[in-house]
Design a protein around this motif. Structure first.
Motif, PDB file in Angstrom:
ATOM      1  N   ALA A 308       1.285  -0.942   0.089  1.00 29.74           N
ATOM      2  CA  ALA A 308       0.376   0.168  -0.129  1.00 29.74           C
ATOM      3  C   ALA A 308       1.017   0.552  -0.216  1.00 29.74           C
ATOM      4  O   ALA A 308       0.335   2.415  -0.870  1.00 29.74           O
ATOM      5  CB  ALA A 308      -1.013   0.388   0.974  1.00 29.74           C
ATOM      6  N   ALA A 309       2.516   0.737   0.905  1.00 27.82           N
ATOM      7  CA  ALA A 309       3.060   2.326   0.423  1.00 27.82           C
ATOM      8  C   ALA A 309       3.527   2.908  -0.999  1.00 27.82           C
ATOM      9  O   ALA A 309       3.670   4.006  -1.050  1.00 27.82           O
ATOM     10  CB  ALA A 309       4.195   1.980   1.855  1.00 27.82           C
ATOM     11  N   ILE A 310       4.047   1.531  -1.446  1.00 29.27           N
ATOM     12  CA  ILE A 310       4.004   1.840  -2.307  1.00 29.27           C
ATOM     13  C   ILE A 310       3.687   2.110  -4.258  1.00 29.27           C
ATOM     14  O   ILE A 310       4.139   3.268  -4.818  1.00 29.27           O
ATOM     15  CB  ILE A 310       4.841   0.487  -3.551  1.00 29.27           C
ATOM     16  N   ARG A 311       2.300   2.028  -3.836  1.00 29.93           N
ATOM     17  CA  ARG A 311       0.977   2.382  -4.314  1.00 29.93           C
ATOM     18  C   ARG A 311       1.165   3.625  -4.695  1.00 29.93           C
ATOM     19  O   ARG A 311       1.343   4.612  -5.009  1.00 29.93           O
ATOM     20  CB  ARG A 311      -0.140   1.479  -4.253  1.00 29.93           C
ATOM     21  N   GLU A 312       0.701   4.390  -3.221  1.00 31.15           N
ATOM     22  CA  GLU A 312       0.890   5.975  -2.734  1.00 31.15           C
ATOM     23  C   GLU A 312       1.797   6.410  -3.471  1.00 31.15           C
ATOM     24  O   GLU A 312       1.159   7.453  -4.094  1.00 31.15           O
ATOM     25  CB  GLU A 312       0.749   6.055  -1.292  1.00 31.15           C
ATOM     26  N   ASP A 339      19.216  -3.408  -1.473  1.00 24.39           N
ATOM     27  CA  ASP A 339      18.240  -2.711  -0.041  1.00 24.39           C
ATOM     28  C   ASP A 339      17.560  -1.560  -0.476  1.00 24.39           C
ATOM     29  O   ASP A 339      16.995  -1.311   1.044  1.00 24.39           O
ATOM     30  CB  ASP A 339      19.611  -2.584   0.654  1.00 24.39           C
ATOM     31  N   ARG A 340      16.892  -1.434  -1.270  1.00 25.62           N
ATOM     32  CA  ARG A 340      16.428   0.091  -1.291  1.00 25.62           C
ATOM     33  C   ARG A 340      15.695  -0.071  -2.501  1.00 25.62           C
ATOM     34  O   ARG A 340      15.800  -0.838  -3.441  1.00 25.62           O
ATOM     35  CB  ARG A 340      16.866   0.838  -0.751  1.00 25.62           C
ATOM     36  N   LEU A 341      13.903   1.121  -2.149  1.00 25.07           N
ATOM     37  CA  LEU A 341      13.161   0.785  -3.670  1.00 25.07           C
ATOM     38  C   LEU A 341      13.359   2.157  -3.564  1.00 25.07           C
ATOM     39  O   LEU A 341      12.782   3.214  -3.439  1.00 25.07           O
ATOM     40  CB  LEU A 341      12.412   0.519  -3.577  1.00 25.07           C
ATOM     41  N   VAL A 342      13.398   3.258  -5.075  1.00 29.15           N
ATOM     42  CA  VAL A 342      13.450   4.199  -5.460  1.00 29.15           C
ATOM     43  C   VAL A 342      12.627   4.497  -6.732  1.00 29.15           C
ATOM     44  O   VAL A 342      13.010   3.924  -7.443  1.00 29.15           O
ATOM     45  CB  VAL A 342      15.131   4.611  -6.158  1.00 29.15           C
ATOM     46  N   ILE A 343      11.958   5.680  -6.606  1.00 25.59           N
ATOM     47  CA  ILE A 343      11.248   5.899  -7.256  1.00 25.59           C
ATOM     48  C   ILE A 343      11.128   7.089  -7.567  1.00 25.59           C
ATOM     49  O   ILE A 343      10.825   8.074  -6.696  1.00 25.59           O
ATOM     50  CB  ILE A 343       9.617   5.274  -6.382  1.00 25.59           C
ATOM     51  N   THR A 389       0.348   8.313   5.244  1.00 24.38           N
ATOM     52  CA  THR A 389       0.677   7.026   4.327  1.00 24.38           C
ATOM     53  C   THR A 389       1.677   6.143   4.817  1.00 24.38           C
ATOM     54  O   THR A 389       1.692   5.411   5.372  1.00 24.38           O
ATOM     55  CB  THR A 389      -0.645   6.493   4.254  1.00 24.38           C
ATOM     56  N   ILE A 390       2.373   6.540   3.782  1.00 22.34           N
ATOM     57  CA  ILE A 390       3.561   5.353   3.220  1.00 22.34           C
ATOM     58  C   ILE A 390       4.534   5.978   4.801  1.00 22.34           C
ATOM     59  O   ILE A 390       5.426   4.936   4.659  1.00 22.34           O
ATOM     60  CB  ILE A 390       4.348   6.970   2.494  1.00 22.34           C
ATOM     61  N   ARG A 391       4.538   6.728   5.291  1.00 16.31           N
ATOM     62  CA  ARG A 391       5.331   6.563   6.931  1.00 16.31           C
ATOM     63  C   ARG A 391       4.909   6.409   8.379  1.00 16.31           C
ATOM     64  O   ARG A 391       5.739   5.260   9.217  1.00 16.31           O
ATOM     65  CB  ARG A 391       5.428   8.097   7.560  1.00 16.31           C
ATOM     66  N   ARG A 392       3.487   5.471   8.363  1.00 14.92           N
ATOM     67  CA  ARG A 392       3.105   5.398   9.358  1.00 14.92           C
ATOM     68  C   ARG A 392       3.426   3.018   8.660  1.00 14.92           C
ATOM     69  O   ARG A 392       3.763   2.780   9.435  1.00 14.92           O
ATOM     70  CB  ARG A 392       1.336   5.123   8.801  1.00 14.92           C
TER      71      ARG A 392
END
Length: 508
Positions: A308-312, A339-343, A389-392
């Protein structure tokens, strides 16, 4: 009662003390900074302050020019040639800026020598870019990058103009398109949903509604209309899509050679389809770990990152990216690394919004038509709740907090993974974020831990290991770089900040 003259003297003394303290910090760290520029000025007033006046005026924190310190003499106080004449000539240069710069001067004595500071206030965003009239807006506008003043790009200048004049890039008609290029079923569904519960709107012809909602203008689809309802808007805008990749190496390649990727896909189509297909790609490339509940013995699969965080993040990129002619040749980029996802998406934060305010204040909206339409299509709530939402969700997953970066013409979000998830070769590994004693420490405590640890020079990897953070990139971005910018840490190789031999040491 203290009269106003005594009050002025007290305020002046406080300003002098602040300047003395600032000079001491600069001499200890032996470097300028994002908001500090040094000029010797013991032989005369510098004649070309325009670049720095411009760059300081164009950044949110403004800046301070200090006259009377000489970098070439180990940052010692050499004094200024003549205080009054210096202030006069600096003020004259300030008056050659547009808008005019109103500097505030402070004077202090160091070892019998006069040191003068000129505090340059930040210009309101509606007055930017501030530029030197002698060169004009396009050649006389500058931005501060580290300790240097760099010319603004055409796009950076345009961004201020676009906000000030409220340009609506998303509502420009697409000249090569025709209203028949819109998908009739998608448009019909949109209009039906839009009319629901709106009796006055329901009485209008569909063609009028499309015009009012800026889906169509002058008989042609707008950019927003094309991106939302054309089956293949890339026929008109080839790069308005998403480039997604799972990289074999953490190094970000300059090209898209397929051999460098485990998975690589160009995601196209209208915005709702891009969102759907991006999520397909993410699920396909998401690593998972298996968790067994000690209470129930039930097995569950835990994804590498909260879906859900990635979708946001993807949704925000599609809605809030810059669609101006300056960025239409740049796609959104989605990259899985070890070790990470960058958008990242073209276009920095819009309007007055700053990184500190992100998720805490209601922002200006760059593309209100796209945002509203995506809400009607029930793909977003458009309540500005995405960042919280992403932070939570990251916190609930026990993962490091996301990193938000506002770069030149680009907004980037990085999610950091826990190495407890399945590693690339299928083996499990222990996550230092879960085991290290410093994990429970708050940010302020970790900052202090970095300063104490760096009493002697330390490498990036040593600092990350000391903090118990598995991602060196995150540790440096989150805890080290702010200390460098504040002058509390210094680099062993200041001219080569990205050098693999770089070390950091606390300023004593």
């Amino acid at each position: 009662m203290i009269n106003r003259f005594v009050k002025s003297a007290i305020i002046l003394a406080m300003l002098e003390l602040d300047l003395l303290n600032l000079v001491e910090k600069i001499q200890n760290r032996k470097a300028e900074a994002q908001t500090i520029e040094l000029k010797a000025a013991h032989e005369g007033c510098p004649t070309k302050l325009y670049d720095t006046l411009s760059s300081f005026s164009n950044q949110d924190d403004g800046g301070i020019i200090i006259f009377g310190l000489d970098e070439q003499q180990d940052y010692s106080a050499v004094g200024v040639y003549d205080v009054q004449d210096l202030i006069k000539h600096v003020a004259e240069q300030c008056n050659q800026m547009h808008p005019k710069v109103r500097a505030m001067f402070t004077i202090c004595d160091i070892e019998g020598k006069h040191v003068v500071s000129a505090e340059i206030p930040s210009m309101d965003i509606t007055d930017r870019p501030c530029y030197y009239e002698g060169k004009g807006r396009n050649r006389g506008s500058y931005i501060r990058v580290g300790e240097a003043d760099e010319p603004m790009t055409e796009y950076e200048i345009y961004s201020y103009e676009a906000f000030r004049r409220k340009y609506e890039d998303e509502t420009h008609p697409v000249e090569r398109a025709d209203i028949n290029d819109l998908d009739e079923s998608r448009v019909t569904s949109y209009i039906t949903t839009l009319k629901d519960g709106k009796p006055n709107l329901s009485q209008m012809p569909d063609s009028r509604i499309l015009d009012l909602m800026s889906i169509v203008r002058e008989g042609k689809p707008t950019l927003a209309g094309a991106m939302l309802f054309c089956p293949y808007p890339q026929a008109f805008f080839p790069q308005l899509g998403i480039i997604a990749a799972r990289q074999l190496s953490d190094e970000i390649p300059a090209n898209t050679d397929g051999e460098r990727f485990q998975d690589n896909e160009r995601i196209e189509g209208p915005l709702p389809d891009q969102l759907r297909d991006a999520m397909y790609f993410i699920r396909r490339n998401m690593r998972t770990k298996t968790s067994i509940s000690p209470q129930t013995g039930e097995r569950s699969d835990v994804p590498e990152y909260p879906i859900a965080a990635i979708r946001e993040i993807v949704l925000n990129a599609l809605i809030h990216r810059d669609y101006s002619i300056h960025t239409q040749g740049k796609p959104i980029r989605l990259r899985f690394l070890s070790d990470r996802l960058v958008i990242s998406n073209p276009g920095g934060l819009y309007g007055r919004l700053t990184l500190d305010q992100l998720g805490h204040v209601q922002p200006d909206t760059r593309n209100p038509v796209i945002a509203t339409t995506m809400e009607v299509l029930k793909l977003t709530e458009n309540r500005h709740s995405g960042i919280p939402t992403i932070r939570r969700l990251m916190s609930e997953a026990g993962l490091p907090e996301p990193l938000f970066e506002n770069r030149h013409g680009e907004f980037r979000v990085t999610l950091f993974a826990s190495s407890a998830h399945e590693s690339p070769n299928g083996a499990d590994s222990t996550d230092k974020m879960d085991t290290a004693p410093t994990t429970r420490l708050d940010a302020a405590t970790k900052r202090q831990a970095v300063l104490e640890f760096c009493s002697t020079p330390r490498t990036r990897n040593q600092i990350a290991e000391h903090l118990g953070i598995n991602s060196t990139t995150y540790a440096i971005s989150r805890y080290v770089q702010p200390l460098v910018q504040e002058g509390l840490l210094r680099l062993s190789l200041p001219d080569k900040p990205s050098s693999r031999n770089q070390t950091y040491q606390a300023v004593q």
